[in-house]
Motif scaffolding. Structure first.
Motif, PDB file in Angstrom:
ATOM      1  N   LEU A 112      74.175  57.290 114.401  1.00 27.87           N
ATOM      2  CA  LEU A 112      75.422  57.150 115.172  1.00 27.87           C
ATOM      3  C   LEU A 112      76.322  58.737 115.311  1.00 27.87           C
ATOM      4  O   LEU A 112      77.259  58.580 116.006  1.00 27.87           O
ATOM      5  CB  LEU A 112      77.146  56.639 115.112  1.00 27.87           C
ATOM      6  CG  LEU A 112      75.990  54.541 115.279  1.00 27.87           C
ATOM      7  CD1 LEU A 112      77.001  53.604 114.940  1.00 27.87           C
ATOM      8  CD2 LEU A 112      76.124  54.679 116.679  1.00 27.87           C
TER       9      LEU A 112
ATOM     10  N   ARG B 142      76.820  60.509 109.219  1.00 27.43           N
ATOM     11  CA  ARG B 142      76.752  59.875 108.501  1.00 27.43           C
ATOM     12  C   ARG B 142      76.984  58.279 108.335  1.00 27.43           C
ATOM     13  O   ARG B 142      76.766  57.574 107.484  1.00 27.43           O
ATOM     14  CB  ARG B 142      78.168  59.924 107.379  1.00 27.43           C
ATOM     15  CG  ARG B 142      77.703  61.727 106.987  1.00 27.43           C
ATOM     16  CD  ARG B 142      79.568  61.627 105.869  1.00 27.43           C
ATOM     17  NE  ARG B 142      79.124  61.280 104.860  1.00 27.43           N
ATOM     18  CZ  ARG B 142      79.328  61.082 103.916  1.00 27.43           C
ATOM     19  NH1 ARG B 142      80.639  61.940 103.237  1.00 27.43           N
ATOM     20  NH2 ARG B 142      79.101  60.514 102.445  1.00 27.43           N
ATOM     21  N   ASP B 143      76.697  57.765 109.621  1.00 31.29           N
ATOM     22  CA  ASP B 143      76.798  56.950 110.344  1.00 31.29           C
ATOM     23  C   ASP B 143      75.417  56.356 110.716  1.00 31.29           C
ATOM     24  O   ASP B 143      75.131  57.210 111.633  1.00 31.29           O
ATOM     25  CB  ASP B 143      77.556  56.029 110.802  1.00 31.29           C
ATOM     26  CG  ASP B 143      79.223  56.872 110.331  1.00 31.29           C
ATOM     27  OD1 ASP B 143      78.960  56.444 108.710  1.00 31.29           O
ATOM     28  OD2 ASP B 143      79.998  56.861 110.483  1.00 31.29           O
ATOM     29  N   ARG B 144      74.623  55.215 110.623  1.00 28.32           N
ATOM     30  CA  ARG B 144      73.762  54.716 111.577  1.00 28.32           C
ATOM     31  C   ARG B 144      73.661  52.783 111.694  1.00 28.32           C
ATOM     32  O   ARG B 144      74.328  52.770 110.926  1.00 28.32           O
ATOM     33  CB  ARG B 144      72.409  54.463 110.469  1.00 28.32           C
ATOM     34  CG  ARG B 144      72.327  56.213 109.936  1.00 28.32           C
ATOM     35  CD  ARG B 144      70.720  56.091 109.623  1.00 28.32           C
ATOM     36  NE  ARG B 144      69.760  56.149 110.199  1.00 28.32           N
ATOM     37  CZ  ARG B 144      69.217  57.538 110.720  1.00 28.32           C
ATOM     38  NH1 ARG B 144      70.258  58.095 111.012  1.00 28.32           N
ATOM     39  NH2 ARG B 144      68.416  56.953 111.553  1.00 28.32           N
ATOM     40  N   LEU B 145      72.845  53.037 113.143  1.00 27.67           N
ATOM     41  CA  LEU B 145      72.259  50.985 113.209  1.00 27.67           C
ATOM     42  C   LEU B 145      71.160  51.040 112.823  1.00 27.67           C
ATOM     43  O   LEU B 145      70.406  52.363 113.020  1.00 27.67           O
ATOM     44  CB  LEU B 145      72.679  51.165 114.434  1.00 27.67           C
ATOM     45  CG  LEU B 145      74.126  50.612 114.614  1.00 27.67           C
ATOM     46  CD1 LEU B 145      73.789  50.845 117.098  1.00 27.67           C
ATOM     47  CD2 LEU B 145      75.003  49.426 114.403  1.00 27.67           C
TER      48      LEU B 145
ATOM     49  N   GLY C 172      74.850  47.963 110.308  1.00 31.04           N
ATOM     50  CA  GLY C 172      75.733  49.006 110.302  1.00 31.04           C
ATOM     51  C   GLY C 172      75.642  49.498 108.964  1.00 31.04           C
ATOM     52  O   GLY C 172      76.537  49.060 107.817  1.00 31.04           O
ATOM     53  N   LEU C 173      75.997  51.075 108.675  1.00 34.99           N
ATOM     54  CA  LEU C 173      75.195  52.026 107.858  1.00 34.99           C
ATOM     55  C   LEU C 173      76.192  52.674 107.619  1.00 34.99           C
ATOM     56  O   LEU C 173      76.132  53.787 107.796  1.00 34.99           O
ATOM     57  CB  LEU C 173      73.762  52.194 106.859  1.00 34.99           C
ATOM     58  CG  LEU C 173      72.533  51.185 106.890  1.00 34.99           C
ATOM     59  CD1 LEU C 173      72.792  50.409 107.537  1.00 34.99           C
ATOM     60  CD2 LEU C 173      71.564  52.190 105.726  1.00 34.99           C
ATOM     61  N   SER C 174      77.460  52.813 106.786  1.00 28.31           N
ATOM     62  CA  SER C 174      77.871  54.257 106.355  1.00 28.31           C
ATOM     63  C   SER C 174      77.906  54.514 104.596  1.00 28.31           C
ATOM     64  O   SER C 174      77.855  53.572 104.128  1.00 28.31           O
ATOM     65  CB  SER C 174      79.472  53.953 107.140  1.00 28.31           C
ATOM     66  OG  SER C 174      79.930  52.725 106.385  1.00 28.31           O
TER      67      SER C 174
ATOM     68  N   SER D 143      78.663  51.949 102.541  1.00 26.44           N
ATOM     69  CA  SER D 143      79.234  50.244 102.847  1.00 26.44           C
ATOM     70  C   SER D 143      77.623  49.590 103.568  1.00 26.44           C
ATOM     71  O   SER D 143      77.047  50.691 104.769  1.00 26.44           O
ATOM     72  CB  SER D 143      80.166  50.003 103.544  1.00 26.44           C
ATOM     73  OG  SER D 143      80.672  50.654 105.123  1.00 26.44           O
TER      74      SER D 143
ATOM     75  N   THR E 256      76.777  46.839 106.708  1.00 27.06           N
ATOM     76  CA  THR E 256      77.680  45.366 107.692  1.00 27.06           C
ATOM     77  C   THR E 256      76.501  44.860 108.040  1.00 27.06           C
ATOM     78  O   THR E 256      76.340  46.045 109.008  1.00 27.06           O
ATOM     79  CB  THR E 256      79.010  45.481 108.204  1.00 27.06           C
ATOM     80  OG1 THR E 256      79.414  46.890 106.954  1.00 27.06           O
ATOM     81  CG2 THR E 256      79.901  44.888 108.984  1.00 27.06           C
TER      82      THR E 256
END
Length: 151
Positions: free
Chosen positions: A88, A91-94, A107-109, A112, A114
């Motif tokens: 996304l 640094r953010d991924r689904l 959801g990876l950040s 964290s 989630t």
């Protein structure tokens, strides 16, 4: 390991000090004579063998580490599988993860993870072949090796 390295380094230092103590002190009569290079050749040979020994030890430890990691749990017996992933941002991924018969969208950040949604019906992935990253795929194409040949 630290004790071993300390003993090796201590032995090398002791050996070099004993070699220095065994050399005669140069006097005015011997100072005019040309230096003999036979000691330099021996030291150079010892240095090369020492370097080869250290490099061999590094390669041996790397090989041993690889063997130990392969002896761990096999990938086929895994309960959790990554079905898909989408970036996304930097640094953010689904990630879509399958646990047994259930699929979970995560959801990876940084710092964290989630759980966003638990899917009622599993998503069917069209190909059973794992996707290759674009760089690796292009590299294989440039080398003239097709992924289908790997099977």
């Amino acid at each position: 390991m630290k004790k071993f390295l300390g003993a090796v380094l201590g032995g090398a230092l002791t050996m070099s000090f004993s070699v220095l103590a065994a050399e005669p002190v140069a006097t005015a009569a011997t100072a005019a004579a040309p230096a003999v290079s036979s000691g330099v050749g021996g030291q150079l040979t010892q240095l090369v063998f020492g370097l080869l020994l250290v490099l061999g030890l590094i390669f041996l430890l790397a090989w041993l580490l690889r063997r130990v990691q392969q002896a761990g749990p096999a990938g086929k017996g895994q309960v959790i599988e990554i079905v898909g992933s989408r970036a996304l941002g930097p640094r953010d991924r689904l990630m879509l993860v399958q646990v047994g018969n259930e699929q979970i969208l995560l959801g990876l950040s940084p710092g964290s993870i989630t759980a966003l949604h638990v899917l009622k019906e599993p998503v069917q992935v069209p190909s059973t072949e794992k996707p290759t990253p674009e760089f690796a795929q292009r590299l294989l194409e440039m080398l003239g090796k097709d992924q289908k040949d790997k099977k």
